[in-house]
Each structure stands twice: as structure tokens, then as C-alpha cells.
Design a protein around this motif. Structure first.
Motif, PDB file in Angstrom:
ATOM      1  N   ILE A   1       0.727  -0.918   0.061  1.00  0.00           N
ATOM      2  CA  ILE A   1      -0.467   0.232  -0.314  1.00  0.00           C
ATOM      3  C   ILE A   1       0.964   1.355  -0.116  1.00  0.00           C
ATOM      4  O   ILE A   1       2.003   1.448   0.878  1.00  0.00           O
ATOM      5  CB  ILE A   1      -0.879   0.057   1.589  1.00  0.00           C
ATOM      6  CG1 ILE A   1      -2.146  -1.118   1.445  1.00  0.00           C
ATOM      7  CG2 ILE A   1      -1.705   1.370   1.711  1.00  0.00           C
ATOM      8  CD1 ILE A   1      -2.441  -1.228   2.383  1.00  0.00           C
ATOM      9  N   PRO A   2       0.575   2.023  -0.829  1.00  0.00           N
ATOM     10  CA  PRO A   2       1.777   3.845  -0.751  1.00  0.00           C
ATOM     11  C   PRO A   2       1.427   3.794   0.188  1.00  0.00           C
ATOM     12  O   PRO A   2      -0.096   4.431   0.826  1.00  0.00           O
ATOM     13  CB  PRO A   2       1.434   4.039  -2.362  1.00  0.00           C
ATOM     14  CG  PRO A   2       0.489   2.962  -2.951  1.00  0.00           C
ATOM     15  CD  PRO A   2       0.023   1.640  -2.159  1.00  0.00           C
ATOM     16  N   THR A   3       2.932   5.009   0.668  1.00  0.00           N
ATOM     17  CA  THR A   3       2.124   5.402   1.847  1.00  0.00           C
ATOM     18  C   THR A   3       2.782   7.165   1.870  1.00  0.00           C
ATOM     19  O   THR A   3       4.050   6.651   1.299  1.00  0.00           O
ATOM     20  CB  THR A   3       2.996   4.784   2.954  1.00  0.00           C
ATOM     21  OG1 THR A   3       1.635   3.639   3.305  1.00  0.00           O
ATOM     22  CG2 THR A   3       2.846   5.247   4.453  1.00  0.00           C
ATOM     23  N   ALA A   4       2.332   8.079   2.322  1.00  0.00           N
ATOM     24  CA  ALA A   4       2.642   9.215   2.138  1.00  0.00           C
ATOM     25  C   ALA A   4       3.254   9.527   3.824  1.00  0.00           C
ATOM     26  O   ALA A   4       2.104   9.312   4.927  1.00  0.00           O
ATOM     27  CB  ALA A   4       2.135   9.523   1.853  1.00  0.00           C
ATOM     28  N   LEU A   5       3.770  10.688   4.283  1.00  0.00           N
ATOM     29  CA  LEU A   5       3.976  10.924   5.373  1.00  0.00           C
ATOM     30  C   LEU A   5       4.165  12.489   5.264  1.00  0.00           C
ATOM     31  O   LEU A   5       4.486  12.627   5.008  1.00  0.00           O
ATOM     32  CB  LEU A   5       5.747  10.880   6.125  1.00  0.00           C
ATOM     33  CG  LEU A   5       6.222   9.385   6.425  1.00  0.00           C
ATOM     34  CD1 LEU A   5       7.875   9.287   7.018  1.00  0.00           C
ATOM     35  CD2 LEU A   5       5.151   8.525   7.354  1.00  0.00           C
ATOM     36  N   VAL A   6       3.175  12.570   6.552  1.00  0.00           N
ATOM     37  CA  VAL A   6       2.572  14.198   6.522  1.00  0.00           C
ATOM     38  C   VAL A   6       3.485  14.581   7.486  1.00  0.00           C
ATOM     39  O   VAL A   6       2.593  14.145   9.194  1.00  0.00           O
ATOM     40  CB  VAL A   6       1.031  14.882   6.887  1.00  0.00           C
ATOM     41  CG1 VAL A   6       1.079  15.887   6.913  1.00  0.00           C
ATOM     42  CG2 VAL A   6       1.226  14.098   5.481  1.00  0.00           C
TER      43      VAL A   6
ATOM     44  N   LYS B   1       6.639   9.044   0.249  1.00  0.00           N
ATOM     45  CA  LYS B   1       6.796  10.794  -0.240  1.00  0.00           C
ATOM     46  C   LYS B   1       5.860  11.430   0.817  1.00  0.00           C
ATOM     47  O   LYS B   1       5.314  10.714   2.149  1.00  0.00           O
ATOM     48  CB  LYS B   1       4.756  11.409  -0.906  1.00  0.00           C
ATOM     49  CG  LYS B   1       4.631  12.493  -1.525  1.00  0.00           C
ATOM     50  CD  LYS B   1       3.541  13.169  -2.424  1.00  0.00           C
ATOM     51  CE  LYS B   1       3.032  14.203  -2.266  1.00  0.00           C
ATOM     52  NZ  LYS B   1       4.231  15.230  -3.329  1.00  0.00           N
ATOM     53  N   CYS B   2       6.718  12.569   1.347  1.00  0.00           N
ATOM     54  CA  CYS B   2       6.622  13.415   2.347  1.00  0.00           C
ATOM     55  C   CYS B   2       6.213  15.070   2.726  1.00  0.00           C
ATOM     56  O   CYS B   2       6.601  15.335   1.749  1.00  0.00           O
ATOM     57  CB  CYS B   2       8.259  13.832   3.690  1.00  0.00           C
ATOM     58  SG  CYS B   2       8.744  12.115   3.940  1.00  0.00           S
ATOM     59  N   LEU B   3       5.297  15.750   3.117  1.00  0.00           N
ATOM     60  CA  LEU B   3       4.737  16.519   3.170  1.00  0.00           C
ATOM     61  C   LEU B   3       5.242  17.646   5.029  1.00  0.00           C
ATOM     62  O   LEU B   3       5.026  17.051   5.902  1.00  0.00           O
ATOM     63  CB  LEU B   3       3.268  16.148   2.864  1.00  0.00           C
ATOM     64  CG  LEU B   3       2.867  16.244   1.705  1.00  0.00           C
ATOM     65  CD1 LEU B   3       1.093  16.238   1.926  1.00  0.00           C
ATOM     66  CD2 LEU B   3       3.471  17.103   0.873  1.00  0.00           C
ATOM     67  N   PHE B   4       5.454  18.636   4.633  1.00  0.00           N
ATOM     68  CA  PHE B   4       5.315  19.289   5.777  1.00  0.00           C
ATOM     69  C   PHE B   4       3.718  20.960   5.857  1.00  0.00           C
ATOM     70  O   PHE B   4       3.623  20.853   5.249  1.00  0.00           O
ATOM     71  CB  PHE B   4       6.768  20.087   6.045  1.00  0.00           C
ATOM     72  CG  PHE B   4       8.176  19.720   6.336  1.00  0.00           C
ATOM     73  CD1 PHE B   4       8.116  18.248   6.405  1.00  0.00           C
ATOM     74  CD2 PHE B   4       9.137  20.362   5.052  1.00  0.00           C
ATOM     75  CE1 PHE B   4       9.454  17.923   6.676  1.00  0.00           C
ATOM     76  CE2 PHE B   4      10.081  19.246   4.754  1.00  0.00           C
ATOM     77  CZ  PHE B   4       9.727  18.214   5.733  1.00  0.00           C
TER      78      PHE B   4
END
Length: 302
Positions: free
Chosen positions: A116-121, A149-152
Motif C-alpha cells: 500500500i503506497p504510504t505518505a508521511l505528513v 512522499k513527505c509533506l510539511f
């Protein structure tokens, strides 16, 4: 769409909603889960009472994937967080409350086990010092290098909110994280009509107060769904043998077959490609420490 114990809110194909209960046979089956039905499941149901708009679920269709954790109360059982996901999104904070790297890595491993693709926020950018922001950037560089992928974001100051909206566009996304990381505040920033309950951090041990008690799916716009899950205090791995855990670390998966022993656990075996990579710095020490805790069963689930 929502589970509240023995009743389930089901969305029909025409978009209408009804309340259903589960046919008894699912409760008799020896399912090693505390909840046989998860938000995101596709089900077959029959109408029971047209006046009260209630039905009975008689079948659960095969799941494409799911996120599961070890049950807090029944350790031999798993607890399904959500199913049939396009992606998982972990909301993390370095402060108020602190999300440990061990927790982040356990979440990523759990999602990786189903590809499962995962992103970190990383939320609450506004409470970090310059030094802490620099450290957060280092973490993002590490995880983006592994394909996450990471977001701030700062929900309070509307920083990164539009990027967060775009991340969710056209997908079914599980939103997860500790209580108090600002998950509901972030969602309210992009979908104020939902008006999800939010809560201040309790002063006791800087821990979040639980505001979401049941997982629930919301449609933000046509084709865009989020599953808001209760704040997770700890994440115990479920349905996973220690021999396979390294397969769910992308940087270790790349080295498959390069150790001297085909069944290498990367602990104290000679000529281990993973340990060599840690020494050389191509595998981060923090990631290896997380791996060790999972294989050895040490408690860094929080």
C-alpha cells in the motif's frame, strides 16, 4: 462507511445510506480478528426493514488489501484498521505529541506488507525550532529516498494544506497517527463542512485526547474518500513472521540474496549484506534499530 460496534453504516451503489448488522455466521467463524468487518470493505446486503432503512450484511467481498495491527486487548488477534485502500497517510509530529521513528517504521512496514503506497505528513511545523525543522528535513530526505512522499504542514497556519488536499485527490486514503497530531484539524482545513471533532493536547504527559472513537469514511468530493481512524497509541505487528520483516524495508529488500545465508535475519550472522550496509551508511541506523526491535519483539510500538 462507519462501524459502531454491532451496527454498520453502509453506502449503497446509488449513494444512499442505510444501517446494517452482520449476519450471525461471521461471529461464529474463528476469525483471528477482533472486528470481522472493516471500514472500506465491500459487502453484499439485503434490506431488512424498509421503513427503518436497515439491512443485514450476508457477505464480505474479497479485500484488495488492508491495514491490520495487533489487538491491544487480545494479542493473539488482529484489529483491522481499514481495507481496500489506494494509500495510507501517516500524520506525524516531532513534538506535542512526539511520534517516534519506531512507530513510523512499524506503520510503513505494515503498509508495505500489502504494497500500500504510504505518505508521511509532518504536521505542526509552527511549533518547531529552526534546529528541529532541520532535523525534520533530514527525516524527510531519508524517507523520500526510500520512496515515501513527505509533506510539511501546519494546520493552524494553513501551511501545506493545499498539498495535503492534492495528496488525497481521487483516492481512498487511510489517515492515521497518534491522538493529538492534528489529523482532524488538517481535514477540517480542507473540508470544513465535515467539522470533525478536534481536541487540545492534554497537559498530562503531552498526550493527545482521543476524539475519534470509531473509524469512519468520508467523501470529500466525488471519487475522493478518507478514512479517519482513531488515534493509535501503539502499533503491534500482526500476521507477520520475523523472517519476512526485512522484505518490507525497501532498502533491505534490495539486498535480498546478497547475504551469506539465505535465511539471514541480519542479527549476528557472518557476511550479512544488511549489516554491512548499516556500517557503510547506506542503510540508516534508525531504520536498522527499528528493524531489530520488530524482529526481537522489543517494545518500541509507541
Amino acid at each position: 462507511m462507519r462501524s459502531t460496534g454491532s451496527w454498520y453504516e453502509v453506502r449503497a451503489e446509488d449513494g444512499s445510506m442505510l444501517t446494517c448488522r452482520l449476519k450471525g455466521k461471521f461471529k461464529i467463524k474463528d476469525l483471528k480478528v477482533t472486528n470481522p468487518l472493516a471500514v472500506g470493505d465491500k459487502v453484499a446486503y439485503e434490506l431488512e426493514n424498509e421503513t427503518e432503512n436497515t439491512g443485514i450484511i450476508y457477505d464480505i467481498l474479497p479485500r484488495e488489501n488492508y491495514i491490520i495491527r495487533q489487538s491491544v486487548h487480545k494479542t493473539a488477534h488482529g484489529h483491522l484498521l481499514a481495507s481496500n485502500l489506494d494509500q495510507a497517510v501517516l500524520i506525524a509530529t516531532l513534538m506535542l505529541p512526539r511520534t517516534s521513528l519506531g512507530f513510523i517504521d512499524r506503520f510503513l512496514v505494515t503498509a508495505e506488507s500489502f504494497r500500500i503506497p504510504t505518505a508521511l505528513v509532518f504536521n505542526k511545523l509552527d511549533v518547531l525550532s529552526n534546529e528541529q525543522q532541520a532535523y525534520q528535513q533530514e527525516l524527510a530526505t531519508l524517507y523520500e529516498g526510500l520512496g515515501y512522499k513527505c509533506l510539511f504542514t501546519s494546520a493552524l497556519h494553513q501551511v501545506g494544506v493545499e498539498e495535503f488536499r492534492q495528496l488525497l485527490q481521487g483516492k481512498v486514503s487511510l489517515l492515521s497517527g497518534h491522538s493529538g497530531v492534528g489529523k482532524s484539524t488538517l481535514v477540517n482545513a480542507i473540508a470544513p463542512d465535515l467539522d470533525l471533532r478536534t481536541s487540545e493536547i492534554s497537559s498530562f504527559a503531552n498526550k493527545g485526547v482521543h476524539t475519534t472513537t470509531f473509524a469512519e469514511m468520508f467523501e470529500l468530493e466525488k471519487g475522493t474518500f478518507i478514512i479517519d481512524s482513531p488515534g493509535i497509541k501503539e502499533l503491534g505487528l500482526a500476521e507477520m513472521e520475523k523472517e519476512e520483516i526485512s522484505h518490507y524495508f525497501p532498502e533491505m529488500r534490495e539486498l535480498l540474496g546478497q547475504c551469506k545465508f539465505h535465511n539471514c535475519l541480519h542479527l549476528d550472522e557472518p557476511k550479512c549484506a544488511v549489516k554491512d550496509a548499516v556500517i557503510e551508511g547506506t542503510i540508516a541506523e534508525s531504520r536498522y534499530a527499528s528493524y531489530l526491535s520488530m524482529v526481537l519483539g522489543e517494545d518500541n510500538r509507541k
